[in-house]
Design a protein around this motif. Structure first.
Motif, PDB file in Angstrom:
ATOM      1  N   ASN A   1      -6.873  -0.353   7.239  1.00 42.63           N
ATOM      2  CA  ASN A   1      -6.022  -0.120   6.063  1.00 42.63           C
ATOM      3  C   ASN A   1      -6.667  -0.677   4.791  1.00 42.63           C
ATOM      4  O   ASN A   1      -7.567  -1.502   4.865  1.00 42.63           O
ATOM      5  CB  ASN A   1      -4.657  -0.768   6.300  1.00 42.63           C
ATOM      6  CG  ASN A   1      -3.670  -0.448   5.192  1.00 42.63           C
ATOM      7  OD1 ASN A   1      -3.715   0.646   4.608  1.00 42.63           O
ATOM      8  ND2 ASN A   1      -2.796  -1.389   4.869  1.00 42.63           N
ATOM      9  N   LYS A   2      -6.157  -0.232   3.659  1.00 37.76           N
ATOM     10  CA  LYS A   2      -6.550  -0.657   2.309  1.00 37.76           C
ATOM     11  C   LYS A   2      -7.825   0.035   1.833  1.00 37.76           C
ATOM     12  O   LYS A   2      -8.612  -0.536   1.095  1.00 37.76           O
ATOM     13  CB  LYS A   2      -6.675  -2.196   2.204  1.00 37.76           C
ATOM     14  CG  LYS A   2      -5.458  -2.947   2.770  1.00 37.76           C
ATOM     15  CD  LYS A   2      -5.348  -4.373   2.313  1.00 37.76           C
ATOM     16  CE  LYS A   2      -4.159  -5.062   2.988  1.00 37.76           C
ATOM     17  NZ  LYS A   2      -3.999  -6.454   2.648  1.00 37.76           N
TER      18      LYS A   2
ATOM     19  N   PRO B   1       8.341  -7.519   6.571  1.00 37.86           N
ATOM     20  CA  PRO B   1       7.418  -8.145   7.516  1.00 37.86           C
ATOM     21  C   PRO B   1       8.008  -9.426   8.109  1.00 37.86           C
ATOM     22  O   PRO B   1       8.652 -10.183   7.407  1.00 37.86           O
ATOM     23  CB  PRO B   1       6.191  -8.490   6.662  1.00 37.86           C
ATOM     24  CG  PRO B   1       6.496  -8.096   5.269  1.00 37.86           C
ATOM     25  CD  PRO B   1       7.873  -7.564   5.188  1.00 37.86           C
TER      26      PRO B   1
ATOM     27  N   SER C   1      -5.051   4.334   3.362  1.00 40.06           N
ATOM     28  CA  SER C   1      -4.428   3.416   2.424  1.00 40.06           C
ATOM     29  C   SER C   1      -2.932   3.632   2.567  1.00 40.06           C
ATOM     30  O   SER C   1      -2.394   4.647   2.119  1.00 40.06           O
ATOM     31  CB  SER C   1      -4.857   3.709   0.996  1.00 40.06           C
ATOM     32  OG  SER C   1      -3.960   3.051   0.123  1.00 40.06           O
ATOM     33  N   ALA C   2      -2.277   2.680   3.218  1.00 41.03           N
ATOM     34  CA  ALA C   2      -0.831   2.800   3.411  1.00 41.03           C
ATOM     35  C   ALA C   2      -0.132   2.730   2.062  1.00 41.03           C
ATOM     36  O   ALA C   2       0.884   3.375   1.825  1.00 41.03           O
ATOM     37  CB  ALA C   2      -0.327   1.688   4.324  1.00 41.03           C
ATOM     38  N   TYR C   3      -0.709   1.953   1.173  1.00 38.05           N
ATOM     39  CA  TYR C   3      -0.136   1.709  -0.151  1.00 38.05           C
ATOM     40  C   TYR C   3      -0.163   2.991  -0.991  1.00 38.05           C
ATOM     41  O   TYR C   3       0.824   3.384  -1.592  1.00 38.05           O
ATOM     42  CB  TYR C   3      -0.988   0.610  -0.773  1.00 38.05           C
ATOM     43  CG  TYR C   3      -0.570   0.094  -2.109  1.00 38.05           C
ATOM     44  CD1 TYR C   3       0.678  -0.482  -2.289  1.00 38.05           C
ATOM     45  CD2 TYR C   3      -1.453   0.135  -3.183  1.00 38.05           C
ATOM     46  CE1 TYR C   3       1.040  -0.987  -3.517  1.00 38.05           C
ATOM     47  CE2 TYR C   3      -1.102  -0.368  -4.413  1.00 38.05           C
ATOM     48  CZ  TYR C   3       0.151  -0.924  -4.582  1.00 38.05           C
ATOM     49  OH  TYR C   3       0.482  -1.416  -5.805  1.00 38.05           O
TER      50      TYR C   3
ATOM     51  N   CYS D   1      -2.155  -8.235  12.556  1.00 38.74           N
ATOM     52  CA  CYS D   1      -1.945  -9.563  12.002  1.00 38.74           C
ATOM     53  C   CYS D   1      -1.099  -9.463  10.741  1.00 38.74           C
ATOM     54  O   CYS D   1      -0.967  -8.381  10.175  1.00 38.74           O
ATOM     55  CB  CYS D   1      -3.283 -10.178  11.633  1.00 38.74           C
ATOM     56  SG  CYS D   1      -4.186 -10.704  13.055  1.00 38.74           S
ATOM     57  N   THR D   2      -0.587 -10.584  10.294  1.00 37.54           N
ATOM     58  CA  THR D   2       0.144 -10.600   9.033  1.00 37.54           C
ATOM     59  C   THR D   2      -0.803 -10.171   7.911  1.00 37.54           C
ATOM     60  O   THR D   2      -2.011 -10.411   7.998  1.00 37.54           O
ATOM     61  CB  THR D   2       0.632 -12.021   8.701  1.00 37.54           C
ATOM     62  OG1 THR D   2      -0.470 -12.913   8.811  1.00 37.54           O
ATOM     63  CG2 THR D   2       1.709 -12.466   9.643  1.00 37.54           C
TER      64      THR D   2
ATOM     65  N   PRO E   1      -7.427  -7.813  -3.455  1.00 38.66           N
ATOM     66  CA  PRO E   1      -7.686  -6.746  -4.415  1.00 38.66           C
ATOM     67  C   PRO E   1      -6.553  -5.728  -4.406  1.00 38.66           C
ATOM     68  O   PRO E   1      -6.077  -5.341  -3.353  1.00 38.66           O
ATOM     69  CB  PRO E   1      -8.975  -6.099  -3.891  1.00 38.66           C
ATOM     70  CG  PRO E   1      -9.452  -6.948  -2.777  1.00 38.66           C
ATOM     71  CD  PRO E   1      -8.313  -7.766  -2.300  1.00 38.66           C
ATOM     72  N   LYS E   2      -6.120  -5.351  -5.569  1.00 36.80           N
ATOM     73  CA  LYS E   2      -5.070  -4.335  -5.680  1.00 36.80           C
ATOM     74  C   LYS E   2      -5.709  -3.022  -6.121  1.00 36.80           C
ATOM     75  O   LYS E   2      -5.172  -1.954  -5.911  1.00 36.80           O
ATOM     76  CB  LYS E   2      -4.018  -4.771  -6.702  1.00 36.80           C
ATOM     77  CG  LYS E   2      -2.965  -5.697  -6.120  1.00 36.80           C
ATOM     78  CD  LYS E   2      -1.789  -4.888  -5.576  1.00 36.80           C
ATOM     79  CE  LYS E   2      -0.718  -5.735  -4.932  1.00 36.80           C
ATOM     80  NZ  LYS E   2      -1.017  -6.055  -3.538  1.00 36.80           N
TER      81      LYS E   2
ATOM     82  N   VAL F   1      -2.031  -7.372   6.957  1.00 42.12           N
ATOM     83  CA  VAL F   1      -2.933  -6.227   7.049  1.00 42.12           C
ATOM     84  C   VAL F   1      -2.314  -4.980   6.425  1.00 42.12           C
ATOM     85  O   VAL F   1      -2.999  -3.985   6.207  1.00 42.12           O
ATOM     86  CB  VAL F   1      -3.355  -5.913   8.513  1.00 42.12           C
ATOM     87  CG1 VAL F   1      -4.104  -7.080   9.117  1.00 42.12           C
ATOM     88  CG2 VAL F   1      -2.163  -5.521   9.359  1.00 42.12           C
ATOM     89  N   GLY F   2      -1.000  -5.049   6.140  1.00 39.45           N
ATOM     90  CA  GLY F   2      -0.319  -3.897   5.553  1.00 39.45           C
ATOM     91  C   GLY F   2       0.424  -3.083   6.604  1.00 39.45           C
ATOM     92  O   GLY F   2       0.726  -1.914   6.402  1.00 39.45           O
ATOM     93  N   LYS F   3       0.745  -3.730   7.718  1.00 42.01           N
ATOM     94  CA  LYS F   3       1.436  -3.036   8.806  1.00 42.01           C
ATOM     95  C   LYS F   3       2.819  -2.557   8.355  1.00 42.01           C
ATOM     96  O   LYS F   3       3.207  -1.431   8.657  1.00 42.01           O
ATOM     97  CB  LYS F   3       1.547  -3.973  10.019  1.00 42.01           C
ATOM     98  CG  LYS F   3       2.122  -3.298  11.256  1.00 42.01           C
ATOM     99  CD  LYS F   3       1.870  -4.105  12.502  1.00 42.01           C
ATOM    100  CE  LYS F   3       2.511  -5.478  12.465  1.00 42.01           C
ATOM    101  NZ  LYS F   3       3.979  -5.413  12.350  1.00 42.01           N
ATOM    102  N   SER F   4       3.548  -3.407   7.632  1.00 40.12           N
ATOM    103  CA  SER F   4       4.888  -2.988   7.180  1.00 40.12           C
ATOM    104  C   SER F   4       4.798  -1.828   6.201  1.00 40.12           C
ATOM    105  O   SER F   4       5.615  -0.904   6.254  1.00 40.12           O
ATOM    106  CB  SER F   4       5.615  -4.141   6.491  1.00 40.12           C
ATOM    107  OG  SER F   4       5.601  -5.261   7.304  1.00 40.12           O
ATOM    108  N   THR F   5       3.811  -1.879   5.324  1.00 35.67           N
ATOM    109  CA  THR F   5       3.639  -0.783   4.369  1.00 35.67           C
ATOM    110  C   THR F   5       3.365   0.513   5.120  1.00 35.67           C
ATOM    111  O   THR F   5       3.916   1.565   4.808  1.00 35.67           O
ATOM    112  CB  THR F   5       2.465  -1.107   3.406  1.00 35.67           C
ATOM    113  OG1 THR F   5       2.639  -2.438   2.905  1.00 35.67           O
ATOM    114  CG2 THR F   5       2.419  -0.146   2.245  1.00 35.67           C
TER     115      THR F   5
ATOM    116  N   ASP G   1      -8.104   2.142  -0.329  1.00 35.28           N
ATOM    117  CA  ASP G   1      -8.084   2.402  -1.775  1.00 35.28           C
ATOM    118  C   ASP G   1      -8.911   1.396  -2.577  1.00 35.28           C
ATOM    119  O   ASP G   1      -9.286   1.660  -3.706  1.00 35.28           O
ATOM    120  CB  ASP G   1      -6.634   2.412  -2.288  1.00 35.28           C
ATOM    121  CG  ASP G   1      -5.892   1.145  -1.938  1.00 35.28           C
ATOM    122  OD1 ASP G   1      -5.518   0.403  -2.827  1.00 35.28           O
ATOM    123  OD2 ASP G   1      -5.680   0.877  -0.731  1.00 35.28           O
TER     124      ASP G   1
END
Ligand code: GDP
Length: 366
Positions: free
Chosen positions: A103-104, A50, A139-141, A167-168, A239-240, A170-174, A106
């Protein structure tokens, strides 16, 4: 001294800030050819790092893609929907369709009705002036919903290029790394390329038909609670795992602290139940409303943390938002932190959240 440029993407090399574009470790400048860390990782590991940008530079990129044809994918964090919103996107993207991806997914509790969340996202987007062609949850993760997303992208792009913005955090790179993995064979290398008309590189992921998916740098949005926290605190609030809702039975004139990041006051109404949805790692403290101010003043950064350490100085002061809740099952959403479900109507409550962090009402997602 002559400005060194990256041999991969052409960006000016800098050695100070690993999170900014063009970073290379000082030791690597000794080499004949210097490559920025982002290009290095992309070449050697097919992995996207990122990078982030502030408002004006980001707007320059959006302007750069304004008159191109293609599909725009806007990635938001469903946990920080308002905080990760890019204002005015519709204005910049011209006639291009926008696919909104939340995203997210999960971390959503099982009890959440996903269609309700999608409908809420559509309604919020419309309020904020955006009419997406579709709204998807992924969920990109964990890879959930990725196949559907890839199929939808293929359909909506109508044989044209794709631009991914967000935005930073948000999980865009994932998300992009998932796409790269599904789009490249073993040993294949992704190319980076300069985008004409801007000084910034966009990462280009070639598609089979000669078109490409372009990744744009993540925009730093000052409304994101994430920017007020150091890495340790950010980990604690992000949250993970699937959220475990916590139920509190409260009488009027009781207060709950969510760490030291937010405060919920039950001001008036019959004894009632409130369900908190925040990262499982965050501690909730209950106290009397009359003691809340002094508890905060005396215990912020210790019992009431995060924030702690460096985040203590970075955190803006809490701002009070009062609501008279008229409908049963209403969520009070604190962007980037979570939400509190008010089970019964006829109560007056207040949420104190860091200045700049949005607090909004929505019908419960359950
Ligand atoms: P970027 O700044 O938008 O490129 O975001 P990153 O891909 O670096 O991700 C930001 C943070 O969100 C990291 O801590 C990721 O592990 C986390 N993250 C990304 N995607 C997901 C997801 O689908 N679910 C969850 N729970 N976390 C995610």
């Amino acid at each position: 001294m002559e400005q060194l440029k990256c041999i991969g993407c052409g960006i000016d090399i800098q050695t100070e800030d690993p999170k900014k574009e063009g970073y290379a470790p000082a030791a690597s400048l000794e080499k004949e050819e210097v490559i920025c860390r982002r290009c290095f990782r992309l070449r050697n590991y097919n992995e996207l790092q990122p990078v982030s940008l502030s408002g004006d530079d980001f707007l320059a990129i959006l302007n750069g893609i304004g008159d191109k044809e293609g599909l725009v994918i806007k990635v938001v964090d469903i946990f920080d929907f308002n905080g990760s919103w890019i204002n005015g996107l519709q204005r910049f993207v011209g006639q291009k369709d926008i696919l909104l991806i939340g995203n997210k997914s999960d971390i959503l509790p099982k009890s959440i009705n996903r269609n309700r969340l999608i409908n809420w996202m559509k309604a919020e987007a419309a309020k904020l002036g955006l009419k997406p062609i579709d709204v998807l949850l992924i969920s990109a993760y964990k890879g959930q919903g990725m196949e559907e997303a890839l199929n939808a992208i293929d359909e909506y792009r109508k044989g044209k290029d794709v631009y991914v913005v967000g935005c930073t955090n948000v999980g865009k790179s994932t998300f992009i790394n998932r796409i790269i993995k599904s789009a490249t064979g073993v040993g294949e290398v992704i190319t980076t390329s300069h985008f004409p008309g801007t000084t910034l590189d966009l990462v280009e992921i070639p598609l089979d038909d000669g078109k490409a998916i372009y990744d744009t740098p993540g925009i730093i949005n000052n409304h994101q609670i994430a920017h007020h926290l150091d890495t340790t605190d950010l980990k604690a609030i992000t949250p993970k795992k699937e959220l475990k809702p916590k139920v509190f039975q409260l009488n009027a004139e009781q207060t709950l602290f969510i760490g030291g990041l937010a405060r919920f006051d039950f001001i008036a109404g019959d004894r009632s139940s409130f369900t908190i949805h925040v990262s499982n790692e965050l501690q909730i403290h209950r106290t009397k409303l009359e003691n809340a101010d002094s508890l905060y003043a005396n215990h912020l950064g210790e019992m009431l943390s995060p924030p702690s350490g460096e985040s203590l100085d970075k955190m803006p002061p809490l701002v009070r938002h009062e609501f008279s809740v008229k409908k049963p099952k209403t969520d009070l959403v604190i962007s980037g932190l979570g939400w509190i479900t008010v089970q019964h109507p006829g109560v007056v409550v207040a949420v104190h959240a860091p200045r700049g962090v949005d607090v909004v009402l929505r019908p419960s997602l359950i």
